[in-house]
Design an enzyme around this catalytic site. Structure first.
Site, PDB file in Angstrom:
ATOM      1  N   CYS A 170       0.780  -1.236   0.000  1.00  0.00           N
ATOM      2  CA  CYS A 170       0.000   0.000   0.000  1.00  0.00           C
ATOM      3  C   CYS A 170       0.814   1.291   0.000  1.00  0.00           C
ATOM      4  CB  CYS A 170      -0.951   0.015   1.200  1.00  0.00           C
ATOM      5  SG  CYS A 170      -2.112  -1.362   1.231  1.00  0.00           S
TER       6      CYS A 170
ATOM      7  N   HIS B  15      -1.402   6.188   2.576  1.00  0.00           N
ATOM      8  CA  HIS B  15      -1.445   5.025   3.459  1.00  0.00           C
ATOM      9  C   HIS B  15      -2.151   5.405   4.751  1.00  0.00           C
ATOM     10  CE1 HIS B  15      -0.454   1.121   4.871  1.00  0.00           C
ATOM     11  NE2 HIS B  15       0.405   1.516   5.788  1.00  0.00           N
TER      12      HIS B  15
END
Length: 480
Positions: free
Chosen positions: A77, A131
């Site tokens: 991610c 994130h």
């Protein structure tokens, strides 16, 4: 979900000031609806997946360009999102793990939403855009920084056995409305904001970050029931590629952190079926939420002047190649869905087989909206492909991943694998970061299969291709 009073007053103030700032400017600026789904691989109807129930994404694709060969820059991610949102590759922005914030390495970077904010747009993010940790959020990117993730609580478990804190079962489905779970709330917040933008008339960059189909696979029961007659037995190509080095793999650490998954050893056939079933159910949950947003965009009369980008931050393994989750350089983890709708540019919906990168999204949106490029961007605008999807396009895609696996949270990798994908091959070099030597090589011929089946590195037949791709990777890892 309703935005709280403070947030709504704040939004109203910003929209009013922004409207006054832009009043009198000639021409209506195109809006941007920027949608990302966490851990979404191309298991979607418009990508040819016959099991996926995704009518709303398929409907969007019917008025868009679908990129069949789009790739992220690192299949986890934080690095993937940082790369897209800064327009810089992982080696350039210094983000190759889950804990580094790109501003530690490039403090003056102008992010994608920040570029739109600087151009007079109102930029707002709902859900997971950067994130989803406090240290990796970037308040300077947003006009209303307080509302990124506003009122979107992370409660995903409702069964008592799963409420002990932290990871519990890998999947859970319970009765209830869509907004019982975070992505339903995220869709509701997005719709509220679209209504606010309609009233203000102010150009917007609205980012919506869905949290599924990321583990744990949790959603309302009806999405599990959608697939109750679907056969998920038998994982095709469940064996590791012949001759692949062990460094290319991991032990499914992300999945094994859940309480119903063994710490070692294979999964039972039933557990495999249930996990795949749950993953697809979560894709359909996201699909319905996206459909609500697109329907509202149409009702508000904003569709004709709104560019829509739908992408997944990286791909995913569901047992193929003896892998689960992401965090490799293989095709299933690096390949992503990418769908772009640009009504003023696209004359006819289509798809393209051109190899493109997620890092191309930033320059593409800058180009489509006529913004001045005021920062260094590594990617390439995809506008020509939106206009001519079948045009000749000789680009390749680069990705990378660190080892050991724990380096994604410890910041101390010992090895980095760099990979390049062209139309025919995937080539990967594993560098020892302590002495800068190449320890492993992987070459896969993907002309007949999208899955890597046999490592052909070192074979005489492919020596010329290997030399060509090795030179490209050596140049790539030294970009700055």
């Amino acid at each position: 979900m309703k935005l709280n009073l403070f947030t709504r007053i704040n939004i109203g103030f910003v929209l009013t000031i922004s409207f006054l700032f832009s009043y009198g400017q000639k021409g209506a600026k195109p809006n941007v609806l920027f949608i990302v789904a966490d851990d979404l691989r191309p298991s979607i109807g418009c990508y040819g997946d016959l099991k996926a129930i995704t009518p709303h994404i398929d409907k969007l694709a019917a008025s868009s360009i679908v990129f069949n060969n789009a790739y992220c820059q690192q299949a986890v991610c934080n690095p993937s999102r940082a790369s897209v949102l800064t327009g810089l590759r992982p080696n350039q922005n210094g983000v190759t793990d889950l804990v580094t914030h790109f501003r530690e390495k490039v403090p003056d970077a102008v992010t994608l939403p920040q570029a739109f904010k600087n151009a007079g747009y109102t930029t707002i993010g709902i859900g997971k855009i950067f994130h989803g940790t406090k240290q990796t959020l970037d308040k300077v990117s947003w006009s209303i920084s307080e509302i990124e993730n506003v009122s979107v609580k992370n409660q995903e478990y409702f069964l008592e056995r799963n409420k002990k804190g932290g990871k519990a079962d890998a999947f859970e489905f319970t009765e209830g409305p869509d907004n019982k779970y975070p992505d339903g709330k995220i869709a509701e917040s997005t719709i509220e904001l679209l209504r606010d933008f309609k009233k203000s008339g102010k150009p917007f960059f609205l980012a919506t970050g869905f949290k599924k189909p990321h583990l744990p696979f949790c959603a309302p029961q009806k999405y599990w029931d959608m697939y109750k007659h679907t056969d998920f037995s038998g994982i095709a190509n469940s064996n590791k590629p012949l001759g692949a080095p062990e460094i290319a793999f991991h032990q499914w650490q992300e999945l094994r952190g859940y309480t119903d998954i063994a710490d070692q050893g294979p999964l039972t056939p039933q557990k495999q079926r249930d996990l795949i079933h749950a993953y697809y159910a979560c894709i359909s949950y996201v699909d319905v939420q996206l459909g609500k947003i697109i329907d509202e965009l149409d009702k508000l009369g904003l569709s004709d002047n709104t560019i829509i980008v739908l992408w997944g931050d990286h791909g995913y393994h569901l047992g193929e190649q003896d892998l689960w989750c992401k965090s490799t350089n293989f095709e299933l983890d690096t390949r992503i869905p990418l769908i772009i709708s640009a009504p003023s540019v696209i004359k006819k919906a289509s798809n393209t087989n051109a190899v493109v990168e997620a890092i191309d999204i930033y320059p593409t949106l800058i180009d489509l909206c006529g913004l001045t490029k005021n920062t260094a961007l590594t990617g390439k605008s995809l506008k020509p492909l939106l206009q001519q999807p079948q045009m000749k396009w000789d680009q390749v895609a680069y990705s990378q991943f660190c080892r050991p696996y724990k380096a994604i949270t410890s910041k101390y990798p010992t090895h980095m694998g760099y990979t390049v994908r062209d139309q025919n091959y995937r080539y990967t070099l594993w560098y020892n970061l302590h002495n800068d030597s190449i320890e492993h090589r992987e070459l896969y011929d993907l002309r007949k299969s999208r899955l890597e089946n046999e490592n052909l590195a070192g074979t005489k037949k492919y020596q010329q291709e290997e030399n060509r791709l090795a030179a490209m990777l050596e140049a790539y890892r030294h970009i700055n």
